[in-house]
Design an enzyme around this catalytic site. Sequence first.
Site, PDB file in Angstrom:
ATOM      1  CE  LYS A   1      -3.373   5.550  -5.770  1.00 44.32           C
ATOM      2  NZ  LYS A   1      -1.953   5.888  -6.020  1.00 44.32           N
TER       3      LYS A   1
ATOM      4  NE  ARG B   1      -0.639  -1.062  -8.083  1.00 42.33           N
ATOM      5  CZ  ARG B   1      -1.546  -1.003  -7.113  1.00 42.33           C
ATOM      6  NH1 ARG B   1      -2.373   0.040  -7.033  1.00 42.33           N
ATOM      7  NH2 ARG B   1      -1.635  -1.967  -6.214  1.00 42.33           N
TER       8      ARG B   1
END
Length: 288
Positions: free
Chosen positions: A227, A262
Amino acid sequence: MSSATIWEHRRGRVDLSQHGLIMGVLNVTPNSFSDGGHFLDHAAAIAHARWLIDEGADIIDVGGESTRPGSLPVPPDEELRRVIPVIQAIREGSDILISIDTSKAEVAHEAMLAGADIINDVTGLRGDPAMPTVAAETRAAAVLMHMQGTPATMQSAPEYADVCSEVRDFLRQSMALALGSGMSVESLAVDPGIGFGKSPVHNNSLLAELPVFAALERPILIGVSRKSYLGWLGDAPAMEDRHWPGVAVTSFCRELGARIFRVHEPRPHREALRMTEAILHATPAAHA
């Protein structure tokens, strides 16, 4: 063994008290932020699922709709076309836990029929009024995530008076919705939603104050892999430079109590997770 570290799914339960889980990402989409289009072909998606398993994933999270900032919804029939054959093929070849990353009840229901075990819902079961009922009736495990706004709008101007307490309260309300629909509390996990309607400063606060979420008494999932937050925090603007900062976050968050991670590359995260757990659970040596 604390009930907060037991996670029930359709085929049993997992004890997370000593060992956390690695959730491998499988985006069957043309536009996901890090690997959009790479696995849209079903054969490529299935091959990647096998790679995730070989690399040590405990769960495969299959998604057919991108939730990157600015993305728009995908019609249910297209989402189903993308994910159902992949879930069926994974289940035929493995007993690994399978998660369906969706906020649509129809997609979640069909995914359960195809062999999935977990519903990973970025809306915290609130995006589709039928989702809590589907989750309860199929006896799925569920990850309840917090998101401010929608993927199309969430990063335009996220604002909170107290991000940690507001996210915690949202997740508590989502848990109440799930329990009121007949779900077991042990089937629930929570995700503060790093990058989903949060600025980098908000993300920092959520991770640094992760023990705030222990009050929910459910396993905590963290998803930061690749991210842009990692680029901001670790001075890593290029996607390939965010790998090791992400591994560091996995170790840090496990120390603060997270149990599910994740990620896109399971092996290094799994190794960091197991090393952190070995230290956390080591028997103290006697003083000389």
